[in-house]
Write an enzyme that holds these catalytic residues in place. Structure first.
Site, PDB file in Angstrom:
ATOM      1  N   TRP A  51      23.691   8.207  39.572  1.00 57.30           N
ATOM      2  CA  TRP A  51      24.613   7.270  40.213  1.00 57.30           C
ATOM      3  C   TRP A  51      24.597   7.328  41.728  1.00 57.30           C
ATOM      4  O   TRP A  51      25.180   6.476  42.393  1.00 57.30           O
ATOM      5  CB  TRP A  51      26.051   7.568  39.752  1.00 57.30           C
ATOM      6  CG  TRP A  51      26.347   9.039  39.774  1.00 57.30           C
ATOM      7  CD1 TRP A  51      26.290   9.903  38.727  1.00 57.30           C
ATOM      8  CD2 TRP A  51      26.684   9.836  40.911  1.00 57.30           C
ATOM      9  NE1 TRP A  51      26.566  11.184  39.133  1.00 57.30           N
ATOM     10  CE2 TRP A  51      26.820  11.171  40.475  1.00 57.30           C
ATOM     11  CE3 TRP A  51      26.898   9.549  42.265  1.00 57.30           C
ATOM     12  CZ2 TRP A  51      27.145  12.224  41.333  1.00 57.30           C
ATOM     13  CZ3 TRP A  51      27.216  10.590  43.130  1.00 57.30           C
ATOM     14  CH2 TRP A  51      27.338  11.912  42.657  1.00 57.30           C
ATOM     15  N   GLU A  97      12.646  14.415  38.613  1.00 56.15           N
ATOM     16  CA  GLU A  97      13.107  14.667  39.979  1.00 56.15           C
ATOM     17  C   GLU A  97      14.518  15.208  39.835  1.00 56.15           C
ATOM     18  O   GLU A  97      15.458  14.457  39.556  1.00 56.15           O
ATOM     19  CB  GLU A  97      13.058  13.370  40.813  1.00 56.15           C
ATOM     20  CG  GLU A  97      13.163  13.606  42.297  1.00 56.15           C
ATOM     21  CD  GLU A  97      14.594  13.708  42.771  1.00 56.15           C
ATOM     22  OE1 GLU A  97      15.089  14.860  42.910  1.00 56.15           O
ATOM     23  OE2 GLU A  97      15.220  12.671  42.979  1.00 56.15           O
ATOM     24  N   LEU A  98      14.654  16.527  40.016  1.00 59.92           N
ATOM     25  CA  LEU A  98      15.903  17.202  39.656  1.00 59.92           C
ATOM     26  C   LEU A  98      16.641  17.681  40.899  1.00 59.92           C
ATOM     27  O   LEU A  98      16.318  17.313  42.017  1.00 59.92           O
ATOM     28  CB  LEU A  98      15.581  18.348  38.691  1.00 59.92           C
ATOM     29  CG  LEU A  98      14.705  17.927  37.493  1.00 59.92           C
ATOM     30  CD1 LEU A  98      14.368  19.129  36.618  1.00 59.92           C
ATOM     31  CD2 LEU A  98      15.387  16.841  36.675  1.00 59.92           C
ATOM     32  N   CYS A 120      20.206  14.633  46.291  1.00 55.62           N
ATOM     33  CA  CYS A 120      19.426  15.766  45.793  1.00 55.62           C
ATOM     34  C   CYS A 120      18.647  16.443  46.906  1.00 55.62           C
ATOM     35  O   CYS A 120      18.490  17.658  46.923  1.00 55.62           O
ATOM     36  CB  CYS A 120      18.503  15.323  44.657  1.00 55.62           C
ATOM     37  SG  CYS A 120      17.541  13.846  45.036  1.00 55.62           S
ATOM     38  N   GLU A 168      23.399  24.137  43.017  1.00 58.53           N
ATOM     39  CA  GLU A 168      23.488  22.929  43.824  1.00 58.53           C
ATOM     40  C   GLU A 168      24.939  22.516  43.966  1.00 58.53           C
ATOM     41  O   GLU A 168      25.636  22.324  42.970  1.00 58.53           O
ATOM     42  CB  GLU A 168      22.695  21.796  43.178  1.00 58.53           C
ATOM     43  CG  GLU A 168      22.783  20.490  43.972  1.00 58.53           C
ATOM     44  CD  GLU A 168      21.883  19.402  43.423  1.00 58.53           C
ATOM     45  OE1 GLU A 168      21.234  18.710  44.221  1.00 58.53           O
ATOM     46  OE2 GLU A 168      21.838  19.246  42.187  1.00 58.53           O
TER      47      GLU A 168
END
Length: 460
Positions: A133, A231-232, A265, A362
């Site tokens: 999102w 893609e983390l 990210c 994170e």
């Protein structure tokens, strides 16, 4: 289990829209329609696909204000940053249209077992994207435009709270002249999503999200021998070296932490500062961060909006509290507001050490972790002391040395020197370690989901 999705404005807490979930049979019909569309689209010449991709960029630009307004409502983005996001999407379309025909063109080779060899990049089929999102337009455009250019058809499962953005993208792509069913948004549950991954017509799966979600999706795809691109998340380190310009360091590290409300990210998250500069950096950084105001994104004096959802805000606050219990010190912020909306104050933590969420995990919001390093070498060690490896930054007056550190020693997919960056169409985007694998942008994304096929003419 609910059979609908309701989106909520994170600034006001008010309901926006309710969308009916598609069941498994509806999703299956769309997958099969997407495959049928692929069978025609794959045969279109590269120049034709490029023209449609270029037209999608023009249509996105035409809908810029409408799309930006929707992003502000669905996830609390500042209007200026929402418009920047659409501009980036237009840039991706323009780059892909300009370079796609060359990147995907057949290559001639001289094989030892024949007279002539051709390497052709054949489209594979239906590519399924599961997207987050935080950049409701960009995350989708990033993978879908590359795959449309490659001749694949594309499915999208967008994050629930930006369902409207996913449906608007489908409308814009069709308006631009993309044939029906080459791009479809499917509004489905996680269980139905697993059935989509399993469908024989789906040939590849790409996900942007947390490393936990990446493990689950990759495992499900692996059951069916489907290629994935992941893609983390990350906890990117920005190194402030001994010779850093403090003005550049403060500007870069503030922007890098609060851009998009800190919900990026590839944001700057851990600030690794050498002993020589630590106290000066800390004093100036906290003063600047304290001056920022979180508020209604439509107000001109708001430096950042709310977080995207209340549950995400609450999770961030729990990470801050656990870090404090394990020895971190709050220098500013750190108190959860009690009013409406998903607001969280700009927060800076000191005494951040291994074992704390602020060091190990994170923090997806406006929380900065300050980490003291003995010297430049120690700063590089701390930067790489992470299970993640998406991006990072180096602040140094010696650009040649910083470039060497970035290219030889920084164990991440992207490094920014003396500034903060998010993404650009010309350069590859992606990470290593728990930040995933595969690349997007820079032409690389167009080659992730193609069949690199050898055609050998043994005798003319």
């Amino acid at each position: 289990m609910s059979n609908s999705i309701t989106t909520v404005n994170p600034t006001t807490g008010e309901t926006l829209e309710t969308y009916a979930l598609m069941d498994a049979s509806q999703a299956k019909q769309i997958v099969e329609a997407s495959h049928e569309a692929f069978l025609d689209w794959r045969l279109k010449p590269l120049d034709h696909r490029a023209k449609v991709v270029k037209a999608i960029g023009e249509a996105l630009n035409a809908h810029k204000d409408e799309f930006a307004e929707l992003m502000v409502k669905e996830m609390g983005k500042l209007p200026s940053q929402a418009r920047q996001e659409v501009d980036l999407c237009v840039g991706i379309c323009d780059y892909t249209a300009a370079h796609g025909p060359t990147t995907l063109a057949d290559e001639e080779r001289n094989p030892s077992n024949g007279e002539r060899g051709i390497v052709t990049y054949s489209p594979m089929g239906v590519i399924y994207g599961i997207q987050p999102w935080n950049f409701p337009a960009y995350q989708v455009v990033r993978y879908s435009i590359a795959n449309i250019m490659a001749g694949n058809s594309v499915l999208l499962k967008h994050a629930e709270n930006v369902t409207g953005s996913g449906l608007l993208l489908e409308k814009i792509y069709r308006e631009a002249g993309l044939p029906e069913n080459v791009f479809r948004t499917i509004v489905i549950s996680h269980d139905v999503s697993d059935e989509v991954i399993a469908h024989k017509a789906v040939r590849g799966v790409t996900l942007t999200g947390s490393d936990g979600a990446g493990r689950k999706v990759a495992a499900k795809a692996a059951e069916h021998l489907k290629k994935t691109v992941l893609e983390l998340g990350s906890n990117d380190a920005y190194l402030v070296l001994d010779d850093a310009d403090m003005d550049v360091a403060i500007k870069t590290c503030v922007q890098g932490r609060v851009y998009n409300g800190g919900q990026t990210c590839v944001a700057a998250k851990r600030f690794v500062v050498t002993e020589k500069n630590y106290e000066t950096f800390k004093e100036r950084y906290v003063a600047r961060m304290q001056s920022l105001k979180a508020g209604d994104p439509t107000n001109e004096d708001s430096d950042l909006g709310p977080m995207a959802r209340v549950d995400l805000r609450d999770t961030l606050h729990e990470q801050v509290e656990e870090s404090v219990r394990k020895g971190a010190k709050i220098l500013c912020g750190g108190e959860k507001p009690s009013g409406k909306g998903a607001f969280y104050p700009v927060t800076v933590l000191d005494n951040v050490t291994p074992g704390q969420p602020a060091y190990d995990d994170e923090l997806f919001g406006p929380v900065a972790a300050l980490i003291r390093a003995k010297d430049d070498e120690d700063a590089m060690r701390i930067a790489n002391d992470s299970r993640y490896g998406l991006g990072g930054g180096i602040i140094s007056k010696d650009v040649k040395r910083a470039t060497e550190l970035a290219s030889k020693y920084f164990d991440t997919g992207m490094v920014f020197i003396n500034g903060f960056g998010v993404a650009t169409p010309e350069m590859p985007f992606g990470g290593v370690k728990d930040s995933g694998y595969g690349r997007e942008h820079g032409g690389f994304g167009m080659l992730e989901f193609v069949n690199v096929k050898s055609v050998i003419v043994v005798k003319e």
